[in-house]
Structure formats: structure tokens, C-alpha cells
Design an enzyme around this catalytic site. Structure first.
Site, PDB file in Angstrom:
ATOM      1  N   GLU A 174      45.378  40.778  47.678  1.00  0.00           N
ATOM      2  CA  GLU A 174      46.520  40.956  46.452  1.00  0.00           C
ATOM      3  C   GLU A 174      47.855  41.499  47.292  1.00  0.00           C
ATOM      4  O   GLU A 174      47.882  42.682  46.647  1.00  0.00           O
ATOM      5  CB  GLU A 174      45.921  41.818  45.541  1.00  0.00           C
ATOM      6  CG  GLU A 174      44.440  41.170  44.672  1.00  0.00           C
ATOM      7  CD  GLU A 174      43.983  41.929  44.114  1.00  0.00           C
ATOM      8  OE1 GLU A 174      44.217  42.837  43.501  1.00  0.00           O
ATOM      9  OE2 GLU A 174      42.598  41.714  43.885  1.00  0.00           O
ATOM     10  N   ASN A 216      44.192  36.432  49.904  1.00  0.00           N
ATOM     11  CA  ASN A 216      43.350  36.319  48.701  1.00  0.00           C
ATOM     12  C   ASN A 216      44.262  36.857  47.757  1.00  0.00           C
ATOM     13  O   ASN A 216      44.717  37.748  47.790  1.00  0.00           O
ATOM     14  CB  ASN A 216      41.989  37.071  48.883  1.00  0.00           C
ATOM     15  CG  ASN A 216      41.136  36.613  47.687  1.00  0.00           C
ATOM     16  OD1 ASN A 216      40.965  35.525  47.275  1.00  0.00           O
ATOM     17  ND2 ASN A 216      40.532  38.040  47.000  1.00  0.00           N
ATOM     18  N   HIS A 252      39.909  34.962  38.332  1.00  0.00           N
ATOM     19  CA  HIS A 252      39.412  35.650  37.117  1.00  0.00           C
ATOM     20  C   HIS A 252      40.200  35.611  35.910  1.00  0.00           C
ATOM     21  O   HIS A 252      41.281  35.266  35.850  1.00  0.00           O
ATOM     22  CB  HIS A 252      39.697  37.404  37.473  1.00  0.00           C
ATOM     23  CG  HIS A 252      39.207  38.094  38.517  1.00  0.00           C
ATOM     24  ND1 HIS A 252      37.612  37.972  38.429  1.00  0.00           N
ATOM     25  CD2 HIS A 252      39.558  38.397  39.833  1.00  0.00           C
ATOM     26  CE1 HIS A 252      37.302  38.751  39.624  1.00  0.00           C
ATOM     27  NE2 HIS A 252      38.416  38.975  40.327  1.00  0.00           N
ATOM     28  N   GLU A 281      36.800  34.442  43.284  1.00  0.00           N
ATOM     29  CA  GLU A 281      36.213  35.688  42.293  1.00  0.00           C
ATOM     30  C   GLU A 281      36.103  34.997  40.938  1.00  0.00           C
ATOM     31  O   GLU A 281      36.368  35.823  39.883  1.00  0.00           O
ATOM     32  CB  GLU A 281      37.143  36.813  42.519  1.00  0.00           C
ATOM     33  CG  GLU A 281      37.468  37.063  43.849  1.00  0.00           C
ATOM     34  CD  GLU A 281      38.006  38.671  44.029  1.00  0.00           C
ATOM     35  OE1 GLU A 281      38.291  39.264  42.866  1.00  0.00           O
ATOM     36  OE2 GLU A 281      38.638  38.890  45.026  1.00  0.00           O
ATOM     37  N   ASP A 283      35.298  34.588  37.267  1.00  0.00           N
ATOM     38  CA  ASP A 283      34.469  34.764  35.977  1.00  0.00           C
ATOM     39  C   ASP A 283      35.471  34.589  34.834  1.00  0.00           C
ATOM     40  O   ASP A 283      36.417  34.425  35.122  1.00  0.00           O
ATOM     41  CB  ASP A 283      34.040  36.374  36.171  1.00  0.00           C
ATOM     42  CG  ASP A 283      35.069  37.216  36.465  1.00  0.00           C
ATOM     43  OD1 ASP A 283      34.748  38.465  37.182  1.00  0.00           O
ATOM     44  OD2 ASP A 283      36.165  36.964  36.341  1.00  0.00           O
TER      45      ASP A 283
HETATM   46  O1  G3I Z   1      30.214  54.107  44.656  1.00  0.00           O
HETATM   47  C1  G3I Z   1      30.740  54.969  43.569  1.00  0.00           C
HETATM   48  C2  G3I Z   1      29.667  55.814  42.907  1.00  0.00           C
HETATM   49  O2  G3I Z   1      29.241  56.732  43.828  1.00  0.00           O
HETATM   50  C3  G3I Z   1      30.073  56.662  41.544  1.00  0.00           C
HETATM   51  O3  G3I Z   1      29.083  57.256  40.973  1.00  0.00           O
HETATM   52  C4  G3I Z   1      30.673  55.542  40.629  1.00  0.00           C
HETATM   53  C5  G3I Z   1      31.282  56.166  39.400  1.00  0.00           C
HETATM   54  O4  G3I Z   1      32.470  56.819  39.557  1.00  0.00           O
HETATM   55  O5  G3I Z   1      31.979  54.806  41.307  1.00  0.00           O
HETATM   56  C6  G3I Z   1      31.411  53.989  42.395  1.00  0.00           C
HETATM   57  O6  G3I Z   1      32.452  53.276  43.090  1.00  0.00           O
HETATM   58  C7  G3I Z   1      33.065  52.227  42.067  1.00  0.00           C
HETATM   59  C8  G3I Z   1      32.785  50.848  43.001  1.00  0.00           C
HETATM   60  O7  G3I Z   1      33.264  49.780  42.344  1.00  0.00           O
HETATM   61  C9  G3I Z   1      31.470  50.637  43.379  1.00  0.00           C
HETATM   62  O8  G3I Z   1      30.671  50.393  42.158  1.00  0.00           O
HETATM   63  C10 G3I Z   1      34.474  52.331  41.852  1.00  0.00           C
HETATM   64  O9  G3I Z   1      34.423  53.503  41.044  1.00  0.00           O
HETATM   65  C11 G3I Z   1      34.916  51.092  41.207  1.00  0.00           C
HETATM   66  O10 G3I Z   1      36.256  51.206  41.031  1.00  0.00           O
HETATM   67  C12 G3I Z   1      34.635  49.770  42.238  1.00  0.00           C
HETATM   68  O11 G3I Z   1      35.092  49.144  41.318  1.00  0.00           O
HETATM   69  C13 G3I Z   1      35.064  47.781  42.137  1.00  0.00           C
HETATM   70  C14 G3I Z   1      36.660  47.332  42.354  1.00  0.00           C
HETATM   71  O12 G3I Z   1      36.743  45.962  42.850  1.00  0.00           O
HETATM   72  C15 G3I Z   1      37.320  48.220  43.057  1.00  0.00           C
HETATM   73  O13 G3I Z   1      36.873  48.315  44.495  1.00  0.00           O
HETATM   74  C16 G3I Z   1      34.451  46.475  41.485  1.00  0.00           C
HETATM   75  O14 G3I Z   1      33.129  46.769  41.218  1.00  0.00           O
HETATM   76  C17 G3I Z   1      34.757  45.043  41.801  1.00  0.00           C
HETATM   77  O15 G3I Z   1      34.093  44.176  41.201  1.00  0.00           O
HETATM   78  C18 G3I Z   1      36.229  45.011  42.106  1.00  0.00           C
HETATM   79  O16 G3I Z   1      36.343  43.921  42.648  1.00  0.00           O
HETATM   80  C19 G3I Z   1      37.816  43.367  43.002  1.00  0.00           C
HETATM   81  C20 G3I Z   1      37.809  42.659  44.180  1.00  0.00           C
HETATM   82  O17 G3I Z   1      37.384  43.192  45.166  1.00  0.00           O
HETATM   83  C21 G3I Z   1      39.290  42.239  44.403  1.00  0.00           C
HETATM   84  N1  G3I Z   1      39.934  41.529  43.352  1.00  0.00           N
HETATM   85  C22 G3I Z   1      39.956  41.935  42.004  1.00  0.00           C
HETATM   86  C23 G3I Z   1      38.326  42.503  41.730  1.00  0.00           C
HETATM   87  C24 G3I Z   1      38.446  43.305  40.458  1.00  0.00           C
HETATM   88  O18 G3I Z   1      39.149  44.272  40.485  1.00  0.00           O
END
Ligand code: G3I
Length: 375
Positions: A174, A216, A252, A281, A283
Site C-alpha cells: 500500500e 501490493n 478487497h 487479498e 474477500d
Molecule cells: O496480536 C494482538 C493481540 O495480542 C491483542 O490481544 C489483540 C487485541 O488488541 O490485537 C492483536 O493484534 C491484532 C492483529 O491483527 C493480530 O490479530 C491487531 O490489533 C489488528 O489490528 C491486526 O489486524 C490485521 C491488520 O492487517 C493489521 O495488521 C488484520 O488481522 C489483517 O487481516 C489485516 O490485513 C491487511 C493486510 O495485511 C494488508 N492489506 C489490508 C489488510 C486489511 O487491513
């Protein structure tokens, strides 16, 4: 053999491996004919015979019971979060490769291709990158020099660790702003301007000359200023000799479905630059399906048509090599906790339902991919 040919042969070898695993054994594959519509083949078996990647974004824990369904139905995986900088190293230079190592081992043990995601992403501090990075920049007398050094060290550490075992990397994720054609203002672009993109690719290529390196991007339209800017960005990087081998279009679908002819024309324009294209990605949220049609048809049947229109646009191009879906099943989707689509939870946006059963979209994609076997 030049490195591009070697990359292609590595991909072919991986495809053969995944073919063997997808069918149980090479002999099984030869006995299976997945080229017919409504065959008994799985999505993975059909895709492997078509030389096409079908992937799923997976959790960092390989003991997750859903990973069995991943091996059955897909021939490629992407770590949804576990290989992001901030997840690997909460502090700069302080890595915990436990989950990433296990994912790479799992992929190889099960003949799955693994897409590395993502080396450089300027969003979600603490996840996309170590949260302290911004403080380090603020305290630095020469932030550009420090960022250049830290960024290169990160890429060398991660890509070097998995050289020869990770087929492709989302090197930069991004690079453009969410809306509009501008470069995303983030911790990297603030320190180095747009140069961080080229520097990341050159460093990654030096660390693993065999890996396919992807840029990406998430687009909401394929005809607006941002879509134009992204094509120009890729073309400019290639003109400057930057080793961009592939482009990932996330696809997405939140609120709308791109007109199939716009989507296909856009993928073709990217492929015509000489790069591999993948949907990385995918969905399809409920709101997008409703925008596609408002008939009373079962929503999963309409969803199948949306998925078919996206992947058929990719399959129409020889340079479009795969589609990765952003999750394994409807029980676990980021969309159910993300702003706009959270209101529609459960969005049920993926190919497997909450009980890991294939949905109409799964069979629609299996059959449209089967056509590539015959052609
Ligand atoms: O690991 C922590 C956990 O310890 C904590 O208890 C919990 C609640 O706060 O958060 C957990 O971290 C989360 C992480 O995913 C792992 O589950 C983050 O808050 C959350 O923001 C994170 O979201 C991910 C996001 O990227 C940011 O990394 C989503 O699952 C994931 O689907 C999303 O994927 C992105 C792609 O990488 C790039 N393109 C867009 C896509 C959607 O945003």
C-alpha cells in the site's frame, strides 16, 4: 539460466510439488481429470493442474485445526499477520521468528507455496512496523540515514533468513494513500520520500535473487486517479531498473464490485508492463454483494457470481498467476471487526463457510479455473 528463468522454473517446481500434494501423489494427479466442470476435484487440485495459485491468508499458529482445510483446498498460503515487521520484531532488531519459521516449514512440508507478507508497510504501528520506529526517527539527527540503515537491515535479515524458501514477497504494501493518487504519508516516506520503495526492492533482490518481488496495493476503483497513479508508479520503477517482478491487487470488495470489463482491462494494463499479476487479498463483503444485485437470490449464489467475475478477469490474462483469499473461512474474517463492514457482521466473505464447508463461490471458482486446464 538467467534469474528470471530460474524464478519461473522455481515456480514451476513449486507448482509441481503442490500438484503432488494436492492430489496425494503424482500418480493420483495423473488419474484425476479436473478439466471438466463439476469434477470431483478440490479447488487446489484443479488450480494445480491449471498451473494457477489459489491461496488463503492463514493465522500464525500452524496447530490451528483449520490448517488441515488449507492443505485440502489451497496450494498457496500467505501469513495474514505473522510475517509483518511489527509482529516479527516488536522492538527494532529484536526478532522472534517462531511463528514465521513454523509457517515456512508447514508450507514446505505440505507442498504449499508461501507468499511473504509484508516487508514494508507504513500502517498499523506495532503491527505493520515496530511502533518505536517513529520515535527513533524523531530523535535522530539524520533520520533519512537512520531509516535507510534500519530498513535495509530488516529486509536483509528477513529475506536472507528465508532465501530459497519463500517464493515471493510483498516487498512494499500500500504505497499510495487510501484515497487519491498521492504517495501514502508514513514513517518511511516521511524519512526517505518515494525512494524507500526502490531501496526496499533492491535490498530484497540482493538478499534473495530468486524471490519474486511484488508491490501490493488496495484499490477501491480501477479507473480513478489512484488506479492511474499506481500504474505510473509501477511503470516508473521498472523504467528505473527496480526489480519489481509482480504486482499484487488486493481486491478487497467492501461496498461495490468493479465492472468486470474495467477490472480485466486494469489487470491487463499492469500485465502489459511485463510484471506478473496476482489477486492477493480477495474477500467479498455483504455490502458489495448487495451492490451487485438486489434480487432475492440466495446471497451466496450472488457472491459466487462476484467471485467468478474477479477471478475470470485474472484467468483471462496469461500474466495473471493466482488469487489469494483473505482468510480460510467465514468464522475468521478481518471484515467483521473493520469499520465499514463490521456493521454487517457476519459478512461471510470467503470460500469456506463457518463449518469449513465449500460455498457456491468455491465451486464457481473451481469450475472457472478448470477452463484454463483445457485451454
Ligand atoms: O496480536 C494482538 C493481540 O495480542 C491483542 O490481544 C489483540 C487485541 O488488541 O490485537 C492483536 O493484534 C491484532 C492483529 O491483527 C493480530 O490479530 C491487531 O490489533 C489488528 O489490528 C491486526 O489486524 C490485521 C491488520 O492487517 C493489521 O495488521 C488484520 O488481522 C489483517 O487481516 C489485516 O490485513 C491487511 C493486510 O495485511 C494488508 N492489506 C489490508 C489488510 C486489511 O487491513
Amino acid at each position: 539460466m538467467n534469474s528470471s528463468a530460474r524464478r519461473t522454473s522455481l515456480l514451476s517446481l513449486t507448482a509441481l510439488l503442490s500438484l503432488a500434494v494436492a492430489c496425494g501423489s503424482p500418480d493420483d494427479c495423473r488419474s484425476l481429470d479436473c478439466s471438466q466442470e463439476a469434477s470431483d476435484c478440490t479447488l487446489a487440485q484443479t488450480a494445480s493442474q491449471a498451473g494457477f495459485w489459489v491461496g488463503a491468508a492463514v493465522p500464525g499458529d500452524v496447530s490451528d485445526p483449520r490448517m488441515e482445510a488449507v492443505v485440502t483446498h489451497f496450494n498457496s498460503i500467505t501469513a495474514e499477520n505473522a510475517m509483518k515487521w511489527g509482529e516479527l520484531a516488536p522492538r527494532v532488531g529484536d526478532y522472534d521468528f517462531g511463528q514465521a519459521d513454523a509457517l515456512v516449514d508447514f508450507a514446505h512440508a505440505n507442498g504449499l507455496r508461501l507468499r511473504g507478507h509484508t516487508l514494508v508497510w507504513g500502517k498499523f504501528p506495532g503491527h505493520g512496523y515496530p511502533a518505536e520506529l517513529r520515535d527513533l526517527m524523531a530523535q535522530a539527527s539524520e533520520p533519512a540515514d537512520l531509516m535507510r540503515e534500519i530498513l535495509a537491515e530488516h529486509i536483509r535479515t528477513v529475506v536472507g533468513r528465508y532465501a530459497g524458501r519463500v517464493a515471493s514477497w510483498d516487498v512494499v504494501n500500500e504505497p499510495l494513500a487510501l484515497l487519491g493518487p498521492a504517495l501514502e504519508l508514513n514513517v518511511f516516506s516521511e524519512a526517505l520520500g518515494a525512494d524507500y520503495i526502490a531501496e526496499a526492492f533492491h535490498t530484497a533482490h540482493a538478499a534473495d535473487p530468486e524471490a519474486m518481488l511484488f508491490l501490493n496495493e488496495n484499490l477501491l476503483s480501477y479507473t480513478d486517479a489512484k488506479a492511474r497513479a499506481f500504474v505510473e508508479l509501477v511503470a516508473g520503477l521498472l523504467d528505473d531498473g527496480v526489480p519489481v517482478h509482480g504486482v499484487g491487487i488486493q481486491a478487497h470488495l467492501f461496498l461495490s464490485v468493479p465492472p468486470p470489463e474495467d477490472f480485466r482491462a486494469y489487470l491487463e494494463e499492469l500485465a502489459d508492463l511485463g510484471v506478473t499479476v496476482e489477486l492477493t487479498e480477495v474477500d467479498v463483503a455483504k455490502a458489495a454483494i448487495r451492490s451487485w444485485e438486489d434480487t432475492e437470490r440466495p446471497i451466496f449464489d450472488a457472491q459466487a457470481d462476484v467471485y467468478r467475475s474477479l477471478v475470470a478477469a485474472c484467468l483471462a490474462l496469461p500474466g495473471c498467476r493466482g488469487a489469494t483469499f483473505w482468510g480460510i473461512d467465514d468464522e475468521h474474517t478481518w471484515l467483521d471487526s473493520f469499520g465499514l463492514s463490521a456493521a454487517d457482521a457476519p459478512n461471510e466473505p470467503l470460500l469456506l463457510d463457518m463449518q469449513l464447508r465449500p460455498k457456491p463461490a468455491y465451486f464457481a471458482l473451481r469450475d472457472v479455473i478448470a477452463e484454463r486446464i483445457a485451454n
